[in-house]
Design a protein around this motif. Structure first.
Motif, mmCIF file in Angstrom:
data_model
loop_
_atom_site.group_PDB
_atom_site.id
_atom_site.type_symbol
_atom_site.label_atom_id
_atom_site.label_comp_id
_atom_site.label_asym_id
_atom_site.label_seq_id
_atom_site.Cartn_x
_atom_site.Cartn_y
_atom_site.Cartn_z
ATOM 1 N N GLU A 217 27.526 42.931 42.300
ATOM 2 C CA GLU A 217 27.638 42.297 40.978
ATOM 3 C C GLU A 217 27.719 40.785 41.075
ATOM 4 O OE1 GLU A 217 31.191 43.551 38.990
ATOM 5 O OE2 GLU A 217 30.192 45.285 38.107
ATOM 6 N N LEU A 218 27.079 40.091 40.116
ATOM 7 C CA LEU A 218 27.275 38.648 40.037
ATOM 8 C C LEU A 218 28.702 38.427 39.536
ATOM 9 C CD1 LEU A 218 24.006 37.304 38.349
ATOM 10 C CD2 LEU A 218 24.440 37.866 40.733
ATOM 11 N N PRO A 219 29.498 37.611 40.214
ATOM 12 C CA PRO A 219 30.898 37.487 39.785
ATOM 13 C C PRO A 219 31.019 36.789 38.427
ATOM 14 C CG PRO A 219 30.420 36.009 41.637
ATOM 15 C CD PRO A 219 29.207 36.867 41.445
ATOM 16 N N PHE A 220 29.970 36.057 38.029
ATOM 17 C CA PHE A 220 30.065 35.325 36.757
ATOM 18 C C PHE A 220 29.306 36.035 35.632
ATOM 19 C CE2 PHE A 220 27.151 33.515 39.844
ATOM 20 C CZ PHE A 220 25.922 33.692 39.230
ATOM 21 N N ASP A 221 28.708 37.182 35.909
ATOM 22 C CA ASP A 221 28.081 37.969 34.849
ATOM 23 C C ASP A 221 27.971 39.417 35.326
ATOM 24 O OD1 ASP A 221 26.594 39.181 32.912
ATOM 25 O OD2 ASP A 221 25.214 37.503 32.624
ATOM 26 N N ARG A 222 28.887 40.243 34.888
ATOM 27 C CA ARG A 222 28.999 41.620 35.381
ATOM 28 C C ARG A 222 27.849 42.522 34.927
ATOM 29 N NH1 ARG A 222 32.589 41.503 39.546
ATOM 30 N NH2 ARG A 222 34.118 39.930 39.063
#
Ligand code: MSP
Length: 665
Positions: A217-222
């Protein structure tokens, strides 16, 4: 001499959508040889390999097996680890991209690059190839299809995250130009420079979970996961002890000394990877080395998707692991392509291993054991023949050492075989049997001692390439303690090439031939290669004159009796259907991927579509004719057939409760 600078070497990490084949074995054996070599030179070594577990291909493979992606990876990874154990790969870490520390590194890197504005969000329209897991621009497409796989692409408009790769183009060109050895071989360096001469786009590094959720997962956009290559390339930093919130210099093993890769993944390494490192302020690896491909005799790349690979495990069972390691490194220059053939393997095995090295060892040991009490004899006065041998030994050690440092395995081995050949010739000219007959014991001892010393040089140098056989040879020379890495370092740094290193009086042993000669293919290869029986259609086309008769034959008539031997030629095996899809050009045919316990699932085309849908088939354990000659059915090559009940129309498939690969009799 011992070099205290640590040595970090990596292989690509392998996709777990299939099981290992010759191409994967090749990169890994090359890296293993270098790791062993550098350890023997006294360097602290970190050797990293592993598996690339995220992305669409792995997800598809898991779905086809009816498993969750993680379950599938946990299962397949055991096969990879077993194969690596079988190949005696001395890795220091086997990294899986699902490992917690790697996930943390990837997320830390993403967050950092996002905070620093190196990653941005944008809308993008492109042609997406599910097979290659990447977008292509219109001009990249070949006949409207994916240029890498030749498969269909889909036009997709999507909001995604992008890495500012284009910003690093100039810096990367400058680095490649000022570091001529950075990308090897030179031809690959030119290829990358050529690629960089064209405009460089930014790199799409995300996939919306709605389309593909198996990733980090992108940590700034789940709602997004990261692109499989962005995740995979960072494994090299995870394995080096890198942490995104700490200075790069804290990563114990970085920068890598050598990163080995196949030429097909040069751009991802030489461009994506290097620019990612630049954005992170991490130094670039010292060398990227792109090797060539193993191809079929006709020059086609061996790959799991083409189903034309060589079963390395079968080769090892037939000739021994060390012969396989030797062949792969000796046969083609590292960096070039090479065609594989079993005949070529047998020829080189006999010529180099059985007739040269094996023969030298056997002659030297047996004559010393028979005539001189089986111990290392004294060295007497040397003649010009021995001086010439010493000069050759010095040259061989020098060539071998230099060439291995440059990853020229074939050149290194050829240099050593020059000495081995000279040793055999020396026996022929000095004729120890005559010296023995004449009672010239001192001269006989000197001659045989030189032969044994040459074997000692070979055993020493060959340890990284053929760990098992080299240790065996050394132990026959009385050097059982020589397994220690420290000893090897000393032997290399010291006088091994002076041909006077063996301690006088040490006991020798003969043993079985190191490399028995094979006139024909040994088992189990011979059986595996046995010619397939002529394809016998289930309903044979009646001969003209028989036509009238056959018309009246009942379908229940079992026909002419056959012998057991006739039947035994048909190899029946259990196969599990792992994937099924309708044939693109034929309404009645289904294209199946069937796991028959082999290195790769095989493709089988079957006329069963009137009865079955793909979802009825996946997961079923069917019976296949495994040695049916491959045939193209409406453009798709079929490797075998399924047993089914019914006449013109299929009624049911023959299924069994047994494991893929099990024999059916
Ligand atoms: N997962 C990516 C690599 C990510 S690295 C950060 C990948 N995996 S792979 O399993 O498809 O291939 C791994 C390696 O095997 C590549 O270096 C590839 O070149 C090599 N080989 C696959 N087939 C080959 C031959 N026929 N011959 C020689 N090597 C080839 O790509």
């Amino acid at each position: 001499m011992s070099d205290p600078r640590p040595f970090y070497i990596t292989t690509p990490i392998y996709y777990v959508n299939g099981t290992p084949h010759i191409g994967h074995a090749y990169t890994t054996i090359a890296a293993d040889t270098l790791a062993r070599w550098q350890r023997s030179r006294g360097r602290r070594v970190r050797f990293l390999t592993g598996t690339d577990e995220h992305g669409q291909k792995v997800l598809q493979a898991a779905v086809a097996r009816g498993m969750s992606p993680k379950q599938h990876c946990d299962d397949i990874v055991t096969v990879w680890k077993d194969v690596m154990r079988g190949l005696q790969i001395s890795y220091d870490r086997f990294l899986r991209t699902t490992d917690d520390d790697h996930v943390a590194v990837v997320q830390g890197v993403l967050q950092r690059l996002w905070n620093e504005g190196e990653i941005y969000k944008d809308e993008y329209t492109g042609w997406y190839s599910a097979a290659a897991e990447r977008f292509w621009t219109e001009k990249d497409l070949v006949d409207g299809r994916c240029p890498d796989t030749g498969l269909a692409v889909e036009k997709i408009t999507e909001t995604n995250y992008f890495f500012r790769m284009s910003a690093y183009r100039e810096r990367l060109i400058a680095h490649i130009e000022t570091h001529p050895d950075f990308i090897q071989p030179g031809s690959r360096r030119n290829e990358v420079l050529g690629f960089l001469r064209r405009p460089l786009e930014d790199l799409c590094i995300s996939r919306p979970k709605t389309r593909m959720s198996w990733g980090i997962e992108l940590p700034f956009d789940r709602d997004y996961v990261t692109y499989v290559w962005f995740d995979a390339l960072l494994n090299y930093l995870t394995g080096a002890g890198y942490r995104p919130d700490a200075p790069a210099a804290d990563a114990t093993w970085w920068p890598a000394d050598y990163q080995l890769l196949g030429k097909d993944i040069l751009t991802t390494h030489a461009v994506y990877w290097t620019t990612m490192l630049m954005a992170l302020d991490v130094p670039l690896p010292r060398h990227l080395y792109a090797h060539g491909w193993w191809t079929t005799k006709s020059g086609e790349k061996m790959s799991k998707s083409l189903g034309n690979t060589i079963d390395v495990a079968l080769l090892c069972r037939s000739f021994g692991l060390d012969a396989v390691r030797y062949f792969l490194l000796r046969e083609i220059a590292f960096g070039h392509d090479g065609g594989f053939s079993y005949e070529g393997f047998l020829t080189r095995y006999n010529a180099d291993l059985a007739d040269k090295l094996g023969n030298l060892a056997h002659r030297g040991l047996s004559m010393t054991i028979n005539w001189l009490g089986g111990v290392v004899p004294e060295l007497g006065a040397r003649t010009s023949a021995e001086d010439e041998l010493v000069a050759r030994a010095e040259r061989a050690v020098e060539t071998y050492t230099q060439a291995l440092e440059r990853l020229q395995f074939d050149e290194a081995l050829e240099g050593l075989w020059d000495l081995v050949r000279a040793g055999n010739k020396y026996i022929d000219t000095e004729q120890p049997w005559t010296l023995n007959k004449q009672g010239q014991t001192e001269r006989l001892g000197t001659v045989l001692r030189h032969v044994l010393e040459i074997c000692f040089v070979a055993g020493t140098l060959l340890r990284p390439v053929m760990p098992g056989k080299a240790a065996e040879l050394l132990s026959r020379l009385g050097r059982t303690e020589d397994a220690s890495e420290a000893w090897l370092r000393e032997a290399l740094a010291g006088d091994v090439a002076h041909l006077d290193a063996l301690p006088v009086g040490d006991a020798l042993s003969l043993g079985e031939p190191l490399f028995p000669r094979h006139k024909e293919f040994p088992e189990p290869l011979a059986s595996a290669l046995a010619p397939a029986p002529a394809p016998a259609p289930l309903v044979s086309e009646p001969k003209k004159e028989e036509k009238k008769v056959t018309k009246t034959v009942s379908p229940h008539d079992p026909g002419e009796p056959i012998t057991y031997d006739d039947f035994a030629r048909v190899k029946l095996r259990v196969g599990r259907v792992v994937h099924a899809e309708p044939h693109p050009n034929a309404d009645k045919l289904m294209v199946l991927k069937v796991d028959a316990g082999e290195a790769e699932p095989r493709t089988i085309v079957a006329g069963i579509r009137s009865k079955f849908a793909p979802e009825d088939l996946v997961g079923r354990n069917v019976v296949i004719v495994a040695n049916l000659k491959p045939a193209k059915l409406r453009g798709v090559e079929s490797h075998g057939m399924l047993l089914a009940a019914g006449g013109a129309e299929v009624v049911d498939l023959v299924t069994v409760d047994a494991a893929p690969g099990d024999v059916v009799r």
